[in-house]
Enzyme design. Structure first.
Site, PDB file in Angstrom:
ATOM      1  N   GLN A 107       0.820  -1.208   0.000  1.00 29.97           N
ATOM      2  CA  GLN A 107       0.000   0.000   0.000  1.00 29.97           C
ATOM      3  C   GLN A 107       0.862   1.269   0.000  1.00 29.97           C
ATOM      4  O   GLN A 107       2.060   1.216   0.305  1.00 29.97           O
ATOM      5  CB  GLN A 107      -0.894   0.016   1.239  1.00 29.97           C
ATOM      6  CG  GLN A 107      -1.917  -1.105   1.291  1.00 29.97           C
ATOM      7  CD  GLN A 107      -2.856  -0.948   2.461  1.00 29.97           C
ATOM      8  OE1 GLN A 107      -2.857  -1.752   3.366  1.00 29.97           O
ATOM      9  NE2 GLN A 107      -3.674   0.086   2.449  1.00 29.97           N
ATOM     10  N   HIS A 108       0.190   2.373  -0.322  1.00 29.89           N
ATOM     11  CA  HIS A 108       0.679   3.748  -0.067  1.00 29.89           C
ATOM     12  C   HIS A 108       1.772   4.273  -0.994  1.00 29.89           C
ATOM     13  O   HIS A 108       1.971   5.479  -1.070  1.00 29.89           O
ATOM     14  CB  HIS A 108       1.209   3.911   1.374  1.00 29.89           C
ATOM     15  CG  HIS A 108       0.342   3.419   2.455  1.00 29.89           C
ATOM     16  ND1 HIS A 108      -0.895   3.950   2.721  1.00 29.89           N
ATOM     17  CD2 HIS A 108       0.520   2.402   3.356  1.00 29.89           C
ATOM     18  CE1 HIS A 108      -1.433   3.297   3.753  1.00 29.89           C
ATOM     19  NE2 HIS A 108      -0.598   2.345   4.151  1.00 29.89           N
ATOM     20  N   ASP A 112      -2.386  -4.830  -0.169  1.00 29.57           N
ATOM     21  CA  ASP A 112      -2.042  -6.217   0.181  1.00 29.57           C
ATOM     22  C   ASP A 112      -2.797  -6.739   1.401  1.00 29.57           C
ATOM     23  O   ASP A 112      -3.188  -7.919   1.438  1.00 29.57           O
ATOM     24  CB  ASP A 112      -0.527  -6.412   0.330  1.00 29.57           C
ATOM     25  CG  ASP A 112       0.140  -5.455   1.297  1.00 29.57           C
ATOM     26  OD1 ASP A 112      -0.551  -4.618   1.924  1.00 29.57           O
ATOM     27  OD2 ASP A 112       1.376  -5.541   1.419  1.00 29.57           O
TER      28      ASP A 112
HETATM   29  O1  LIG Z   1       1.754   0.144   4.901  1.00 22.39           O
HETATM   30  C1  LIG Z   1       1.199  -0.923   5.049  1.00 22.39           C
HETATM   31  C2  LIG Z   1      -0.215  -1.003   5.512  1.00 22.39           C
HETATM   32  O2  LIG Z   1      -0.775   0.234   5.808  1.00 22.39           O
HETATM   33  C3  LIG Z   1       1.955  -2.181   4.759  1.00 22.39           C
HETATM   34  O3  LIG Z   1       1.264  -3.306   5.196  1.00 22.39           O
HETATM   35  C4  LIG Z   1       2.283  -2.259   3.296  1.00 22.39           C
HETATM   36  O4  LIG Z   1       1.060  -2.536   2.605  1.00 22.39           O
HETATM   37  C5  LIG Z   1       3.385  -3.262   2.978  1.00 22.39           C
HETATM   38  O5  LIG Z   1       3.068  -4.575   3.276  1.00 22.39           O
HETATM   39  P1  LIG Z   1       4.062  -5.842   3.178  1.00 22.39           P
HETATM   40  O6  LIG Z   1       4.806  -5.741   1.902  1.00 22.39           O
HETATM   41  O7  LIG Z   1       4.881  -5.836   4.391  1.00 22.39           O
HETATM   42  O8  LIG Z   1       3.129  -7.031   3.179  1.00 22.39           O
END
Ligand SMILES: O=C(CO)[C@@H](O)[C@H](O)COP(=O)(O)O
Ligand SMILES: Nc1ncnc2c1ncn2[C@@H]1O[C@H](COP(=O)(O)OP(=O)(O)O)[C@@H](O)[C@H]1O
Length: 474
Positions: free
Chosen positions: A71-72, A245
């Site tokens: 995300q983000h 994700d």
């Molecule tokens: O920033 C967040 C949720 O807000 C993280 O969960 C990212 O989405 C990355 O996830 P992974 O790659 O660690 O699964």
């Protein structure tokens, strides 16, 4: 047999899972690593996607595909569809001051009400504000902002810079979904609309934003891309909307009321699917949307699986060795407490923090104690997250423990000592990519697939209050 594919373009790697739509049976899978660092050229994700699809045997016999992702991340495009600068990832903390500025300008309560969340450095809007202030020339060129999964979906459908895509830089063809849009800080889970005033306040001007698709709404279909450096994908595959994700994992697990998912990957996350949006003006709980049309209150930490990677490397052991050492120490590690803020921290919001080891005595300072303190420290941060979810009304009945580090038996049994809720460990799997496969099937048929998820372990509940009491004391 109809096959569907799900993709997880996560922080550390890209994973592809291909399943039988009718039964959910796994057919084949592939993966490829991503580069290290918190600033990544999206082209590296495209190359990893190509390698992972190739590793999975291509998509020639697949009817639908959907891409979930970290995300983000800020992907900024110019009018020609070129990526202007490397993407800043969710775990890049350089925009911490920008987050503080935005919160000061609008107020935490107003931002929580307008977007579901109080932004910290992870959120896209803060990265855009950083760009405006630190790289005004780049900011002025921005014609569209996308998230990692939006950009990959666009490329897979044949769009991109004129030199590298059959359909060219059609920015209006960018799409996203509710779950990932809710991590931008300029989209409202409550209204389902963009908040353009917040976007302009962050970046300095208005731009094209991806159209937000519903949970089963197809993004379109693929065009033939086969060629050197391009994923082996035939034309005409239905492309699903994709997801953030964590929302993808909720879909892949089929999480329902009472389930709280705890994911220990690069990030640590604690989240639940709820019927109503949540608002937490303290900023601890992000009030995200999910990928099924519902909501996903979530707490995220920056320091998760890599705490164990670092501790294992320090002790000169592999993950199994770390687990063996940890289980040889008593709960509470003789008073040794690791506050694992190796990369700063997001929850609590301490972007400049570093890790600290408390309680070092001659008796406690052992290899076994350090291994246990590392696992306990990362889990205590997540248990604090569970308590924060309770404060916004989530009533946990069980924890579903997933992510790379959940494979570790010591993590599983220590989780049963740290969480005061029964822990279930689903069979090892790529649940984010599975969520993508569910979306692909849903977009293809209009019916949400319901596949069975098996359980690998249910560690006996063994709550030891000493672990969290010690952690809370520092
Ligand atoms: O920033 C967040 C949720 O807000 C993280 O969960 C990212 O989405 C990355 O996830 P992974 O790659 O660690 O699964
Ligand atoms: N048995 C294990 N014990 C602890 N950590 C592990 C184990 N296996 C993998 N990991 C760690 O899990 C992380 C990858 O997990 P994953 O959920 O795929 O992350 P992401 O989705 O963020 O890319 C890596 O840091 C890896 O070292």
């Amino acid at each position: 047999m109809t096959l569907v594919a799900g993709i997880d373009s996560s922080t550390q790697s890209c994973k592809v899972v291909i399943r039988d739509l009718e039964t959910g049976a796994p057919v084949r899978q592939g993966r490829a690593p991503h580069p290290a660092g918190t600033e990544v050229d999206p082209q590296a994700w495209w190359e990893a996607l190509t390698a992972a699809i190739t590793d999975a045997g291509g998509l020639d016999d697949v009817a639908a595909v959907s891409i979930a992702g970290q995300q983000h991340g800020m992907v900024v495009l110019d009018a020609a569809g070129e990526v202007i600068r490397p993407a800043l990832l969710w775990n890049d903390t350089r925009s911490a001051a920008a987050a503080t500025d935005l919160v000061a300008e609008f107020g935490a309560a107003a931002l929580a009400a307008r977007t579901g969340s109080v932004p910290v450095a992870s959120f896209t809007a803060t990265k855009l504000r950083w760009l405006r202030d630190a790289e005004p020339g780049n900011a002025a060129r921005v014609a569209a902002v996308a998230l990692p999964h939006d950009w990959l979906t666009w490329r897979l459908r044949g769009y991109g810079p004129a030199s590298a895509s059959p359909l060219g830089p059609v920015l209006d063809e960018l799409v996203t979904d509710r779950s990932d849009a809710s991590g931008t800080s300029y989209w409202s889970p409550s209204t389902g609309g963009y908040d353009r005033e917040l976007l302009v306040a962050a970046l300095g001007h208005d731009v094209v934003l991806p159209r937000v698709l519903g949970p089963s709404e197809p993004a379109g279909s693929t065009v033939a891309l086969s060629g050197p450096g391009l994923p082996p994908v035939p034309a005409g595959i239905v492309v699903g909307p994709g997801a953030g994700d964590n929302a993808g994992a909720a879909l892949g697990l089929g999480a329902t009321e009472g389930d709280v998912v705890v994911s220990i990957g690069t990030s640590g996350t604690v989240f639940a699917v709820t019927g109503a949006p949540s608002t937490d003006e303290s900023g601890t709980v992000a009030g995200f949307a999910d990928a099924s049309g519902a909501f996903l209150p979530l707490v995220a930490t920056l320091n998760a699986a890599r705490v164990l990677d670092a501790t294992a490397a320090l002790l000169g052991v592999d993950h199994d060795g770390l687990g063996t050492l940890a289980l040889a120490a008593a709960p509470g590690a003789g008073g040794l407490v690791l506050q694992p803020y190796f990369e700063g921290e997001r929850t609590p919001n301490l972007p400049d923090a570093t890790a600290t080891l408390f309680g070092m005595t001659l008796a406690s300072t052992t290899r076994e104690g350090l291994a246990r303190a590392a696992i306990e420290g990362l889990l205590c941060g997540l248990a604090d997250g569970l308590d924060a979810l309770r404060r916004v009304g989530v009533e946990p009945a069980r924890i579903l423990l997933i992510g790379g580090a959940a494979l570790n038996p010591a993590v599983q049994s220590i989780a049963a000592q740290v969480f005061d809720v029964p822990v279930t460990v689903p069979e090892p799997g790529e649940y984010v990519a599975d969520g993508g496969a569910v979306q692909a099937g849903w977009a293809l048929t209009g019916v949400r697939p319901t596949w069975t998820v098996s359980t690998a372990a249910t560690p006996a509940p063994d709550f030891r209050s000493v672990i969290r009491e010690q952690y809370a004391a520092h």
